[in-house]
Design an enzyme around this catalytic site. Structure first.
Site, short mmCIF file in Angstrom:
data_model
loop_
_atom_site.label_atom_id
_atom_site.label_comp_id
_atom_site.label_asym_id
_atom_site.label_seq_id
_atom_site.Cartn_x
_atom_site.Cartn_y
_atom_site.Cartn_z
N PHE A 85 -5.17 2.75 -1.79
CA PHE A 85 -4.15 2.81 -2.83
C PHE A 85 -3.27 1.59 -2.57
CE2 PHE A 85 -0.80 4.71 -5.41
CZ PHE A 85 -1.43 5.68 -6.19
N ARG A 144 0.83 -1.22 0.00
CA ARG A 144 0.00 0.00 0.00
C ARG A 144 0.85 1.26 0.00
NH1 ARG A 144 -0.72 2.95 4.69
NH2 ARG A 144 -0.18 1.95 6.66
N HIS A 145 0.24 2.36 -0.45
CA HIS A 145 0.92 3.65 -0.48
C HIS A 145 0.97 4.22 0.93
CE1 HIS A 145 1.75 7.88 -1.42
NE2 HIS A 145 2.20 7.45 -2.58
N PRO A 146 2.06 4.91 1.29
CA PRO A 146 2.18 5.41 2.67
C PRO A 146 1.19 6.52 3.04
CG PRO A 146 4.03 6.13 1.30
CD PRO A 146 3.27 5.11 0.52
N SER A 147 0.76 7.33 2.07
CA SER A 147 -0.05 8.48 2.48
C SER A 147 -1.28 8.71 1.60
CB SER A 147 0.81 9.76 2.53
OG SER A 147 1.53 9.91 1.34
#
Lengths: 391, 391
Positions: free
Chosen positions: B243, B236-239
């Site tokens: 996503f 997953r995307h950090p921010s």
């Protein structure tokens, strides 16, 4: 073009170029950051009120995006509504002077604004127009939107990243955007070079998905020769051995002994002098075939002592090796510091922020350890309007 | 320079450039492949007898390296012993005409041969000299060798790739080499541009380790704002949330709903109409904070039906999404095919080999679905000697 402005980047090989940048978030802004770091002047044209979406993506400090700031240092900002006649006139005046237009809209968006490539090329024949998009400006999926995560998944890199049988694993940075950004820089500089001869601008069309295919390298070669799609291999190279992360007493290290001579040196450094004569490990091909067995033998020895001990021994033997560093350790590493790869830029209010430096070192130009701050939305409106005689 | 030779690449924006290429294996050859794909003529200068080490790295087909072939398509080869006077004279004659010299030796090697930057610049003032190395030509570690695995470990990307608490994970392609190759292309084209104005060549110094720092993006911003080194986050995307990769009944898919409007559309497509009003998921910041909870809710629904069903529903709702494709699926994808990203080149004997295409599409130039074959070692010796009046 001759301008003095505090937001101009330091001189570099691209100092004579003016880039008009409509792009948002990452692929386009990363492209124009690289151009700016090499001296180009970048004017960000942002949506009034909202600006680049990345202004609203974390991490934040005092309400300002560090993400936006790190990628947009050294650029100028003007907010223009490309549907309003007055602002369109300003935008068109900028294009008269510009060398390059960069955008990363979904294909079709610029045409709707009356700024498609055909239109702009007829009106500004020397303008290089670069478009970075998810799927590109041709093909059946051209109209679809993509983000980094989508092209990492569809482009195959996730299928070779991670551990066998393990869960899906994303490359931990937005490699889909960044690769597209780098290929867009290459397209722009190629077209600028071409223009010096032919006199005319070109349309540069870079798709994030295409960029992912372009970086698969060995994985495509393995598929093309075997007919089988390769899977993930954890932390080792598919066809060079030993070339992986190995566990010592306290931590993992990587060892990359890419040929027979280095393998012999490595065995000496690890106190495994007889290993090179083992028939299972005589050649790189055999070592790769028996990679798991070799790792077991090596780790039985490596676990006896801490990582620092083994790194020193391998270094002394001239064997490429290194520690697994986190981001803090990587940025503090003496070589990274010595190369100005951890630079300081600033939020729009001047608050300092550490960011990555410029990895393209060109002789005869400074490689400063600081970079100008990122712009506030519309910060350079007056400067730009005055300079271009627009008010 | 005007030459006709079957090994010349098709015309492109860089067709007027002659590149002399001493590089081996990956970072340098990848750089000159990109230049060649854009039209530049590349003459590989290889060690007599052995040639580019990549000729001896698998995967192989009938004893020939598919790895070497895919990266060296469209180049010419001459074998020169740079310690032998006769061959040195040939090398120097090539440099008289060349625009760019590329090498990826350990720093110091060229000086030992009498071909360091200072020497060459004095003798060939217009020559651009590009060096890609592990740690760069300055700094305390300049003399050390590095391979991809070493810079992936030291540069921090492995620290953010993989799953929390899981084993070390390498990015599944040689992103350390490839990134350095791309930055070297950018340095070369910047220096060639600069030369058009200033008249003089420049030294371009790109380090693989620097390139890894340059692609950390968000991870540096997170460290700089929080003071804590970020760890891996799986898929997953950090921010940005949602996503990530999510599990359906039969397979994972990725969904990238990067803003509130897309999140609402996604919830509609998944039949989770009430989710956007849940106070834990109202904003991207809240969704990121509660990413695991959100994933659990989404997957409870996604597991009811197969991936194909959900991809169709998300596509219809305009939500960026995609399947997790392996290399075979990625290369066969209609968009990838339509964009000529799976091209055919050939081994030195003419046997066809599939390889990645050119992701930099420039208007007015063909983007062929085939590329010239890779050279046999020393294949173009006679052609080159004749052309340069050297025999």
């Amino acid at each position: 073009m001759s301008v003095t402005d505090s937001a101009r980047p330091p001189a570099g090989p691209l100092s004579d170029l003016l880039i008009i940048d409509l792009s948002r978030v990452l692929a386009g802004p990363y492209c124009t950051m690289v151009l700016s770091d090499l001296g180009a002047r970048v004017i960000k044209v942002e949506r009034p009120g909202i600006g680049d979406d990345a202004r609203h993506i974390g991490p934040f400090k005092d309400g300002k995006s560090a993400y936006f700031t790190s990628i947009n240092r050294g650029k100028q900002s003007i907010a223009l509504d490309l549907k309003a006649p007055g602002d369109r006139a300003i935008f068109e005046a900028l294009l008269e002077t510009a060398d390059v237009l960069v955008e990363n809209y979904r294909p079709g968006t610029m045409e709707k604004l009356g700024y498609g490539w055909e239109t702009l090329h007829a009106r500004y024949p020397r303008l290089v127009y670069a478009a970075a998009s998810g799927f590109g400006h041709t093909g059946p999926d051209t109209g679809k939107a993509a983000y980094d995560m989508v092209v990492q998944a569809m482009g195959g890199i996730m299928s070779v990243t991670g551990h066998p049988g393990g869960p899906p694993t994303r490359v931990g940075t937005s490699i889909g955007d960044i690769t597209a950004g780098l290929f867009t820089v290459i397209g722009i500089l190629s077209a600028v070079h071409d223009r010096a001869g032919a006199g005319a601008g070109r349309f540069v069309d870079v798709a994030m998905l295409d960029g992912q295919i372009a970086i698969l390298e060995n994985a495509i070669a393995r598929y093309a020769t075997s007919g089988e799609a390769p899977g993930p291999l954890g932390a080792r190279h598919p066809s060079i051995t030993p070339f992986a992360a190995y566990r010592c007493r306290d931590a993992h290290i990587v060892i990359a002994a890419g040929n027979d001579a280095l393998f012999r040196s490595m065995c000496g450094a690890l106190g495994l002098e007889k290993l090179p004569d083992n028939p299972r490990f005589l050649t790189n091909a055999l070592r790769t075939e028996n990679a798991d067995t070799l790792a077991t033998v090596m780790e039985a020895q490596l676990r006896q002592k801490p990582a620092a001990h083994w790194l020193a021994a391998l270094d002394a033997a001239g064997v490429p090796c290194g520690p697994l560093q986190n981001v803090a350790e990587a940025l503090a590493h003496p070589q990274v510091q010595a190369r100005n790869m951890a630079i300081m830029t600033a939020f729009e209010d001047g608050t300092p922020l550490m960011a990555a430096g410029n990895p393209v070192k060109v002789s005869g130009y400074d490689d400063p350890a600081t970079r100008p701050k990122a712009p506030a939305l519309d910060e350079h409106r007056d400067t730009i309007l005055k300079e271009f005689d627009l008010k």
